[in-house]
Structure formats: structure tokens, C-alpha cells
Design a protein around this motif. Structure first.
Motif, PDB file in Angstrom:
ATOM      1  N   THR A   1     -12.299   7.237   3.694  1.00  0.00           N
ATOM      2  CA  THR A   1     -12.155   8.497   4.406  1.00  0.00           C
ATOM      3  C   THR A   1     -12.342   8.220   5.895  1.00  0.00           C
ATOM      4  OG1 THR A   1     -14.517   8.995   4.299  1.00  0.00           O
ATOM      5  CG2 THR A   1     -13.143   9.741   2.448  1.00  0.00           C
ATOM      6  N   PHE A   2     -11.968   9.184   6.717  1.00  0.00           N
ATOM      7  CA  PHE A   2     -12.132   9.014   8.162  1.00  0.00           C
ATOM      8  C   PHE A   2     -13.608   8.846   8.517  1.00  0.00           C
ATOM      9  CE2 PHE A   2     -12.545  10.673  12.532  1.00  0.00           C
ATOM     10  CZ  PHE A   2     -11.671   9.786  13.172  1.00  0.00           C
ATOM     11  N   LEU A   3     -14.484   9.584   7.820  1.00  0.00           N
ATOM     12  CA  LEU A   3     -15.925   9.469   8.050  1.00  0.00           C
ATOM     13  C   LEU A   3     -16.401   8.055   7.746  1.00  0.00           C
ATOM     14  CD1 LEU A   3     -18.629  10.812   8.730  1.00  0.00           C
ATOM     15  CD2 LEU A   3     -18.829  11.438   6.309  1.00  0.00           C
ATOM     16  N   ASN A   4     -15.926   7.501   6.642  1.00  0.00           N
ATOM     17  CA  ASN A   4     -16.267   6.126   6.287  1.00  0.00           C
ATOM     18  C   ASN A   4     -15.791   5.150   7.364  1.00  0.00           C
ATOM     19  OD1 ASN A   4     -15.788   6.623   2.743  1.00  0.00           O
ATOM     20  ND2 ASN A   4     -17.697   6.418   3.858  1.00  0.00           N
ATOM     21  N   GLU A   5     -14.581   5.388   7.866  1.00  0.00           N
ATOM     22  CA  GLU A   5     -14.025   4.487   8.874  1.00  0.00           C
ATOM     23  C   GLU A   5     -14.838   4.518  10.160  1.00  0.00           C
ATOM     24  OE1 GLU A   5      -9.342   3.913   7.918  1.00  0.00           O
ATOM     25  OE2 GLU A   5      -9.881   5.723   9.032  1.00  0.00           O
ATOM     26  N   MET A   6     -15.315   5.677  10.555  1.00  0.00           N
ATOM     27  CA  MET A   6     -16.143   5.779  11.759  1.00  0.00           C
ATOM     28  C   MET A   6     -17.482   5.071  11.554  1.00  0.00           C
ATOM     29  SD  MET A   6     -14.333   7.235  14.043  1.00  0.00           S
ATOM     30  CE  MET A   6     -13.025   6.225  13.285  1.00  0.00           C
ATOM     31  N   LEU A   7     -18.050   5.231  10.357  1.00  0.00           N
ATOM     32  CA  LEU A   7     -19.302   4.538  10.042  1.00  0.00           C
ATOM     33  C   LEU A   7     -19.080   3.032  10.031  1.00  0.00           C
ATOM     34  CD1 LEU A   7     -22.261   4.516   9.167  1.00  0.00           C
ATOM     35  CD2 LEU A   7     -21.493   4.897   6.811  1.00  0.00           C
ATOM     36  N   LEU A   8     -17.965   2.616   9.425  1.00  0.00           N
ATOM     37  CA  LEU A   8     -17.619   1.202   9.376  1.00  0.00           C
ATOM     38  C   LEU A   8     -17.457   0.632  10.779  1.00  0.00           C
ATOM     39  CD1 LEU A   8     -15.015  -0.400   6.994  1.00  0.00           C
ATOM     40  CD2 LEU A   8     -14.930  -0.900   9.419  1.00  0.00           C
ATOM     41  N   LEU A   9     -16.811   1.394  11.664  1.00  0.00           N
ATOM     42  CA  LEU A   9     -16.594   0.941  13.034  1.00  0.00           C
ATOM     43  C   LEU A   9     -17.918   0.755  13.765  1.00  0.00           C
ATOM     44  CD1 LEU A   9     -14.606   0.275  15.297  1.00  0.00           C
ATOM     45  CD2 LEU A   9     -14.497   2.713  15.836  1.00  0.00           C
ATOM     46  N   GLN A  10     -18.852   1.665  13.547  1.00  0.00           N
ATOM     47  CA  GLN A  10     -20.168   1.546  14.179  1.00  0.00           C
ATOM     48  C   GLN A  10     -20.892   0.292  13.699  1.00  0.00           C
ATOM     49  OE1 GLN A  10     -22.582   5.149  14.063  1.00  0.00           O
ATOM     50  NE2 GLN A  10     -20.749   6.414  14.045  1.00  0.00           N
ATOM     51  N   ILE A  11     -20.821   0.042  12.403  1.00  0.00           N
ATOM     52  CA  ILE A  11     -21.488  -1.143  11.847  1.00  0.00           C
ATOM     53  C   ILE A  11     -20.848  -2.410  12.399  1.00  0.00           C
ATOM     54  CG2 ILE A  11     -21.949  -2.452   9.738  1.00  0.00           C
ATOM     55  CD1 ILE A  11     -22.068   0.213   8.253  1.00  0.00           C
TER      56      ILE A  11
ATOM     57  N   SER B   1      -1.255   9.721   4.094  1.00  0.00           N
ATOM     58  CA  SER B   1      -1.886  10.901   4.678  1.00  0.00           C
ATOM     59  C   SER B   1      -1.702  10.843   6.190  1.00  0.00           C
ATOM     60  CB  SER B   1      -3.383  10.946   4.331  1.00  0.00           C
ATOM     61  OG  SER B   1      -4.112  10.079   5.164  1.00  0.00           O
ATOM     62  N   PRO B   2      -1.875  11.968   6.893  1.00  0.00           N
ATOM     63  CA  PRO B   2      -1.691  11.983   8.356  1.00  0.00           C
ATOM     64  C   PRO B   2      -2.574  10.981   9.084  1.00  0.00           C
ATOM     65  CG  PRO B   2      -1.769  14.215   7.499  1.00  0.00           C
ATOM     66  CD  PRO B   2      -2.154  13.314   6.363  1.00  0.00           C
TER      67      PRO B   2
ATOM     68  N   PHE C   1       0.828  -1.204   0.000  1.00  0.00           N
ATOM     69  CA  PHE C   1       0.000   0.000   0.000  1.00  0.00           C
ATOM     70  C   PHE C   1       0.866   1.259   0.000  1.00  0.00           C
ATOM     71  CE2 PHE C   1      -3.495  -2.730   1.607  1.00  0.00           C
ATOM     72  CZ  PHE C   1      -4.528  -2.251   0.837  1.00  0.00           C
ATOM     73  N   ILE C   2       1.877   1.259   0.871  1.00  0.00           N
ATOM     74  CA  ILE C   2       2.734   2.438   1.020  1.00  0.00           C
ATOM     75  C   ILE C   2       3.493   2.746  -0.276  1.00  0.00           C
ATOM     76  CG2 ILE C   2       4.776   3.330   2.211  1.00  0.00           C
ATOM     77  CD1 ILE C   2       3.798   1.786   4.701  1.00  0.00           C
ATOM     78  N   LEU C   3       3.946   1.707  -0.966  1.00  0.00           N
ATOM     79  CA  LEU C   3       4.724   1.893  -2.191  1.00  0.00           C
ATOM     80  C   LEU C   3       3.860   2.316  -3.376  1.00  0.00           C
ATOM     81  CD1 LEU C   3       7.149  -1.179  -1.994  1.00  0.00           C
ATOM     82  CD2 LEU C   3       7.684   1.225  -1.518  1.00  0.00           C
ATOM     83  N   ILE C   4       2.580   1.919  -3.354  1.00  0.00           N
ATOM     84  CA  ILE C   4       1.714   2.170  -4.500  1.00  0.00           C
ATOM     85  C   ILE C   4       0.867   3.424  -4.350  1.00  0.00           C
ATOM     86  CG2 ILE C   4      -0.187   1.243  -5.891  1.00  0.00           C
ATOM     87  CD1 ILE C   4       0.806  -1.560  -5.183  1.00  0.00           C
TER      88      ILE C   4
END
Length: 221
Positions: A171-181, A135-136, A128-131
């Protein structure tokens, strides 16, 4: 015809993933050594090694000792084949393809061992890092993984490492939604099974990711 060929290639990779899940915890080579039945130790013939078909045709039992063959293997083979096909027809982006393959492997490890080998995650993370660009947000998950390794955060460091790789396609928003699910699915599983043991969480993260992906709720990071 091309799709059938890609499906077969994907199923072969899935079979290899099953071998990895079996051998790495036992510190066995994933390159050398013929496949054998874990119960009777009988070496498997070539007809026993055909992805998906062999397990279905044998009724998910060893042809030699009749012991049960876990459905995990045929699940890995079919799932991997399907993922390869979806990537081939451009339904999945490269980052999504890699994340789903990684999630499939880590879910199998987490389901069996409640952990996964760091080297497996590291190989994919390096890819992932090479391709893809960083981001922060990635460092945020790495810091949490280190803290979870040092202190009891009630969440395994492996879960945070999974989110690190997920950040390349979410996105961070997606990740938070994913975590809730994922948490909701975990709670439902706990209430249904009533198992008072540690729950393998990466399978729920994977299911939640697929729900967002195929529900077209994922935005580009």
C-alpha cells in the motif's frame, strides 16, 4: 525432499542471476559462451559450477589462479534458493516472490554499477502488469521516474521504477514507511563508512522491504 529440490532449483537460478550481473554490463551473451575465471580466463569445469558448494569448497578462490571470487555470487545463489523455498511453502505471495527476486537482481547491479539495465526491470514489470491489477499509484511512480530522468531530483529514476513494481504488493502507507526505513539505513551506512560517493539505494530499499515483510508489517494493497 521436495524442499531440497526447490532449494537446488533456486540456487541454479541464483547462479544465472550472477551471470546476468556479470555479462550484461559488458554486452556479452547470457545464453552462449562458457563460464570462465575473470582473472585468468580459464574455462571452468563442471565441478566449478555447482551453485553454493563450488565457491564454498574452493574457499572463494579460483582453483587455477587463486584469485578471489566475490561473495556476491554465493550470496545470490543462497538468497535465491531461500526465496524459492519460501514461495514453495506459501510463505510468500506471487507478487512478493517476484518483487524479492527482482530486488535481488537489481540490488546486485546497483551495488556494482550504481544503475541497472532497463530491460531487466521491464521484463519483471511486464510480468506484474499481465498478472496483477493496476492502480493509479503505479502511474505516480512512473511520472516521478520520468522526471528523475529529465531533471536532477537527487534520486535515480531506477529507485522510482522499483517503487512502481513494489506497488503491486504494498500500500502507499507501506511504501512511505519502507522509504523512511531505507533512508535511515542509508544514513547509518553513510555515517559508518563515511564514503562521500553515490550510495546504491536499491539494496537499502530491499532490506527495508524484507524487514517489513518478515516483521509482518505489510498490508495488502
Amino acid at each position: 525432499m521436495d524442499i531440497l529440490f526447490i532449494f537446488l532449483i533456486g540456487s541454479i537460478f541464483g547462479s544465472f542471476f550472477g551471470l546476468i550481473v556479470d555479462r550484461i554490463p559488458l554486452r556479452k551473451s547470457i545464453i552462449f559462451g562458457r563460464s570462465h575465471c575473470d582473472s585468468c580466463q580459464q574455462l571452468l569445469a563442471y565441478r566449478d559450477l555447482i551453485p553454493i558448494f563450488s565457491q564454498i569448497s574452493s574457499g572463494s578462490h579460483c582453483r587455477y589462479c587463486k584469485s578471489k571470487i566475490p561473495y556476491l555470487y554465493v550470496f545470490l545463489e543462497f538468497s535465491s534458493a531461500l526465496i524459492f523455498v519460501l514461495a514453495w511453502v506459501n510463505y510468500l505471495k506471487p507478487s512478493q516472490f517476484l518483487l524479492i527476486i527482482l530486488s535481488l537482481i537489481l540490488s546486485a547491479f546497483d551495488y556494482r554499477q550504481h544503475s541497472f539495465p532497463f530491460v531487466i526491470w521491464f521484463i519483471f514489470a511486464l510480468s506484474f502488469i499481465l498478472i496483477f491489477p493496476l492502480s493509479p499509484l503505479f502511474y505516480f511512480w512512473l511520472i516521478l521516474a520520468v522526471l528523475a530522468e529529465k531533471f536532477n531530483l537527487r534520486v535515480g529514476s531506477g529507485d522510482f521504477l522499483w517503487f512502481f513494481t513494489a506497488s503491486f504488493s504494498l500500500t502507499f502507507l507501506n511504501e512511505m514507511l519502507l522509504l523512511q526505513i531505507a533512508c535511515s539505513l542509508g544514513i547509518i551506512y553513510y555515517l559508518i563508512t563515511k564514503k562521500r560517493v553515490e550510495i546504491a539505494f536499491i539494496p537499502f530499499l530491499t532490506i527495508a522491504y524484507l524487514m517489513l515483510l518478515f516483521g509482518h508489517q505489510i498490508l495488502s494493497p
